[in-house]
Motif scaffolding. Structure first.
Motif, PDB file in Angstrom:
ATOM      1  N   LEU A 232       1.124  -1.289   0.222  1.00 17.10           N
ATOM      2  CA  LEU A 232      -0.181   0.017  -0.007  1.00 17.10           C
ATOM      3  C   LEU A 232       0.627   1.075   0.102  1.00 17.10           C
ATOM      4  O   LEU A 232       1.951   1.522   1.008  1.00 17.10           O
ATOM      5  N   LYS A 233       0.519   2.210  -0.872  1.00 15.59           N
ATOM      6  CA  LYS A 233       1.581   3.640  -1.357  1.00 15.59           C
ATOM      7  C   LYS A 233       1.289   4.771  -1.296  1.00 15.59           C
ATOM      8  O   LYS A 233       0.983   5.668  -1.834  1.00 15.59           O
ATOM      9  N   GLY A 234      -0.503   4.798  -0.230  1.00 12.45           N
ATOM     10  CA  GLY A 234      -0.613   6.470  -0.314  1.00 12.45           C
ATOM     11  C   GLY A 234      -2.382   5.694  -0.149  1.00 12.45           C
ATOM     12  O   GLY A 234      -2.904   6.582  -1.076  1.00 12.45           O
ATOM     13  N   VAL A 235      -2.916   4.956   0.816  1.00 14.64           N
ATOM     14  CA  VAL A 235      -4.620   4.873   0.091  1.00 14.64           C
ATOM     15  C   VAL A 235      -5.000   6.019   1.209  1.00 14.64           C
ATOM     16  O   VAL A 235      -5.187   6.376   2.240  1.00 14.64           O
ATOM     17  N   ASP A 236      -6.379   6.684   0.232  1.00 16.18           N
ATOM     18  CA  ASP A 236      -6.997   7.424   0.462  1.00 16.18           C
ATOM     19  C   ASP A 236      -8.540   7.271   0.307  1.00 16.18           C
ATOM     20  O   ASP A 236      -8.996   7.089  -1.132  1.00 16.18           O
ATOM     21  N   LEU A 237      -9.638   6.690   1.465  1.00 16.64           N
ATOM     22  CA  LEU A 237     -10.660   6.401   1.557  1.00 16.64           C
ATOM     23  C   LEU A 237     -11.726   6.990   2.019  1.00 16.64           C
ATOM     24  O   LEU A 237     -11.053   7.016   3.690  1.00 16.64           O
ATOM     25  N   THR A 238     -12.548   7.477   1.696  1.00 16.83           N
ATOM     26  CA  THR A 238     -14.086   7.954   3.065  1.00 16.83           C
ATOM     27  C   THR A 238     -15.332   7.574   2.254  1.00 16.83           C
ATOM     28  O   THR A 238     -15.765   7.234   1.296  1.00 16.83           O
ATOM     29  N   ILE A 239     -15.631   6.437   3.340  1.00 17.17           N
ATOM     30  CA  ILE A 239     -16.837   5.691   3.495  1.00 17.17           C
ATOM     31  C   ILE A 239     -18.108   6.160   3.976  1.00 17.17           C
ATOM     32  O   ILE A 239     -18.001   6.301   5.473  1.00 17.17           O
ATOM     33  N   ASN A 240     -19.264   6.814   3.806  1.00 19.75           N
ATOM     34  CA  ASN A 240     -20.347   7.047   4.990  1.00 19.75           C
ATOM     35  C   ASN A 240     -21.725   6.097   5.240  1.00 19.75           C
ATOM     36  O   ASN A 240     -21.152   5.011   3.831  1.00 19.75           O
ATOM     37  N   SER A 241     -21.724   6.220   6.515  1.00 19.63           N
ATOM     38  CA  SER A 241     -23.555   5.046   6.115  1.00 19.63           C
ATOM     39  C   SER A 241     -24.125   4.949   4.703  1.00 19.63           C
ATOM     40  O   SER A 241     -24.421   6.371   4.505  1.00 19.63           O
ATOM     41  N   GLY A 242     -24.382   4.057   4.732  1.00 22.44           N
ATOM     42  CA  GLY A 242     -25.221   4.156   3.700  1.00 22.44           C
ATOM     43  C   GLY A 242     -24.759   4.126   2.633  1.00 22.44           C
ATOM     44  O   GLY A 242     -25.650   3.835   1.324  1.00 22.44           O
ATOM     45  N   GLU A 243     -23.121   3.898   2.217  1.00 20.70           N
ATOM     46  CA  GLU A 243     -22.767   4.031   0.912  1.00 20.70           C
ATOM     47  C   GLU A 243     -21.895   2.875   0.055  1.00 20.70           C
ATOM     48  O   GLU A 243     -21.025   2.015   1.649  1.00 20.70           O
ATOM     49  N   THR A 244     -22.055   2.475  -0.660  1.00 21.73           N
ATOM     50  CA  THR A 244     -21.292   0.979  -1.357  1.00 21.73           C
ATOM     51  C   THR A 244     -20.134   2.161  -2.407  1.00 21.73           C
ATOM     52  O   THR A 244     -20.848   2.727  -3.038  1.00 21.73           O
ATOM     53  N   HIS A 245     -19.105   1.441  -1.509  1.00 22.91           N
ATOM     54  CA  HIS A 245     -17.713   1.714  -2.907  1.00 22.91           C
ATOM     55  C   HIS A 245     -16.623   0.508  -3.642  1.00 22.91           C
ATOM     56  O   HIS A 245     -16.981  -0.468  -2.439  1.00 22.91           O
ATOM     57  N   ALA A 246     -17.552   0.326  -3.960  1.00 24.35           N
ATOM     58  CA  ALA A 246     -16.769  -1.214  -5.425  1.00 24.35           C
ATOM     59  C   ALA A 246     -15.434  -0.506  -5.346  1.00 24.35           C
ATOM     60  O   ALA A 246     -15.052   0.854  -6.125  1.00 24.35           O
ATOM     61  N   ILE A 247     -14.943  -1.316  -4.599  1.00 21.46           N
ATOM     62  CA  ILE A 247     -12.574  -1.827  -4.844  1.00 21.46           C
ATOM     63  C   ILE A 247     -12.309  -2.666  -6.065  1.00 21.46           C
ATOM     64  O   ILE A 247     -12.694  -4.053  -6.157  1.00 21.46           O
ATOM     65  N   MET A 248     -11.662  -2.070  -7.510  1.00 22.35           N
ATOM     66  CA  MET A 248     -11.977  -2.801  -8.327  1.00 22.35           C
ATOM     67  C   MET A 248     -10.146  -2.587  -9.041  1.00 22.35           C
ATOM     68  O   MET A 248      -9.970  -1.580  -8.928  1.00 22.35           O
ATOM     69  N   GLY A 249      -9.890  -3.781  -9.419  1.00 20.32           N
ATOM     70  CA  GLY A 249      -8.364  -3.335 -10.233  1.00 20.32           C
ATOM     71  C   GLY A 249      -7.673  -4.734 -10.364  1.00 20.32           C
ATOM     72  O   GLY A 249      -8.422  -5.979  -9.831  1.00 20.32           O
ATOM     73  N   PRO A 250      -6.743  -4.868 -10.792  1.00 24.32           N
ATOM     74  CA  PRO A 250      -6.039  -5.815 -11.456  1.00 24.32           C
ATOM     75  C   PRO A 250      -5.278  -7.189 -10.355  1.00 24.32           C
ATOM     76  O   PRO A 250      -5.437  -6.248  -9.195  1.00 24.32           O
ATOM     77  N   ASN A 251      -5.463  -8.361 -10.662  1.00 23.08           N
ATOM     78  CA  ASN A 251      -4.541  -8.629  -9.826  1.00 23.08           C
ATOM     79  C   ASN A 251      -3.029  -8.438  -8.993  1.00 23.08           C
ATOM     80  O   ASN A 251      -2.344  -7.827 -10.113  1.00 23.08           O
ATOM     81  N   GLY A 252      -2.802  -8.499  -7.888  1.00 36.04           N
ATOM     82  CA  GLY A 252      -1.477  -7.864  -7.385  1.00 36.04           C
ATOM     83  C   GLY A 252      -1.745  -6.608  -7.211  1.00 36.04           C
ATOM     84  O   GLY A 252      -0.763  -5.974  -6.659  1.00 36.04           O
ATOM     85  N   SER A 253      -2.964  -5.702  -7.067  1.00 39.94           N
ATOM     86  CA  SER A 253      -2.915  -4.061  -7.394  1.00 39.94           C
ATOM     87  C   SER A 253      -2.630  -3.944  -5.529  1.00 39.94           C
ATOM     88  O   SER A 253      -2.995  -2.752  -5.427  1.00 39.94           O
ATOM     89  N   GLY A 254      -2.913  -4.906  -4.513  1.00 46.81           N
ATOM     90  CA  GLY A 254      -3.185  -4.628  -3.727  1.00 46.81           C
ATOM     91  C   GLY A 254      -4.506  -4.442  -3.119  1.00 46.81           C
ATOM     92  O   GLY A 254      -4.782  -3.645  -1.009  1.00 46.81           O
ATOM     93  N   LYS A 255      -5.705  -4.809  -3.969  1.00 48.12           N
ATOM     94  CA  LYS A 255      -6.998  -4.626  -2.964  1.00 48.12           C
ATOM     95  C   LYS A 255      -7.657  -5.664  -1.839  1.00 48.12           C
ATOM     96  O   LYS A 255      -7.327  -5.346  -0.398  1.00 48.12           O
ATOM     97  N   SER A 256      -7.139  -6.757  -1.754  1.00 46.55           N
ATOM     98  CA  SER A 256      -6.936  -8.161  -0.217  1.00 46.55           C
ATOM     99  C   SER A 256      -6.063  -7.506   0.244  1.00 46.55           C
ATOM    100  O   SER A 256      -6.602  -7.398   2.082  1.00 46.55           O
TER     101      SER A 256
END
Length: 253
Positions: free
Chosen positions: A24-48
């Motif tokens: 992880l190289k500087g992740v910024d993300l904000t999620i509020n109640s009731g929101e659904t944020h989909a995180i998509m990306g190629p294999n090995g990008s760091g999602k998991s």
């Protein structure tokens, strides 16, 4: 209203006793109640890695940044404290726990999160209703946790936990992987039901757009090179479906 903020998060994966690699190289993300944020990306990008680092997996070490749940830094909490605070992780590869029945495991989890043990009769009713909604056979309540379950059954069990513990923020790590069309619909309905009942925020990590046909995202983020490379609305997922991740892989590299 719950606000979940990831600020400047950097993390290494521990490969050996003395070897590590920054994922992880500087992740910024904000999620509020009731929101659904989909995180998509190629294999090995760091999602998991993002999911497990936030949850507190010992294989990942945070080197910089904060993860705030209504202003409290969850990185300063133990793993169980994070769960009690309202952070839930549905794992990509749920583990088997032989000798511990599903019903006992789930009641223990609910007790830990709610702070008191639910009455047995009331909990049994709640469990049976949730299992029915997810098309889980009632006999599974007495089986060992995930023991002998198929991949789809394990994923349904993850969503069963989600419905019962009622978190404030749900991180779903490739919950759609390994599901056939029917199971995908059932699992998606469970996610939508839990979100509607609890007004929780959802971080939905996925490679594919098919689950987004059932769990509608408010925001879509492309993850590449250990950070959020681009954000947009649901239309961004359609662009990814048509064009793939090639341009983001080049940027991430």
């Amino acid at each position: 209203m719950t606000t979940f903020e990831i600020r400047g998060l950097r993390a290494d994966v521990l490969i050996g006793a003395e070897e590590r690699q920054e994922i992880l190289k500087g992740v910024d993300l904000t999620i509020n109640s009731g929101e659904t944020h989909a995180i998509m990306g190629p294999n090995g990008s760091g999602k998991s890695t993002l999911a497990y680092a936030v949850a507190g997996h010992p294989k990942y070490e945070i080197t910089e940044g904060e993860v705030l749940l209504d202003g409290e830094n969850v990185l300063e909490m133990s793993v169980d404290e994070r769960a009690r605070a309202g952070v839930f992780l549905a794992m990509q590869y749920p583990v088997e726990v032989p000798g511990v029945s599903m019903s006992n495991f789930l009641r223990s989890a609910v007790t830990a999160v709610r702070g008191e043990a639910p009455k047995l009769r009331a909990f049994s009713k709640e469990l049976q209703e949730s299992m029915k909604g997810l098309s889980i056979d009632p006999s599974f309540a007495s089986r060992g946790v995930n023991e002998g379950f198929s991949g789809g059954e394990k994923k349904r069990h993850e969503i069963l936990q989600l419905e019962l513990v009622k978190p404030r923020i749900a991180i779903l790590d490739e919950t759609d992987s390994g599901l056939d069309v029917d199971a995908l619909k059932v699992v998606s309905e469970g996610i939508n039901r839990a979100k509607a009942n609890n007004d929780m925020g959802v971080m939905l990590i996925t490679h594919y757009t098919r689950i987004l046909n059932y769990v509608k995202p408010d925001f879509v983020h492309v993850f590449a090179g250990g950070r959020v490379a681009e954000s947009g609305g649901p239309e961004l997922a359609e662009t990814l479906e048509a064009e793939g991740y090639e341009r983001f892989v080049k940027v991430g590299a």
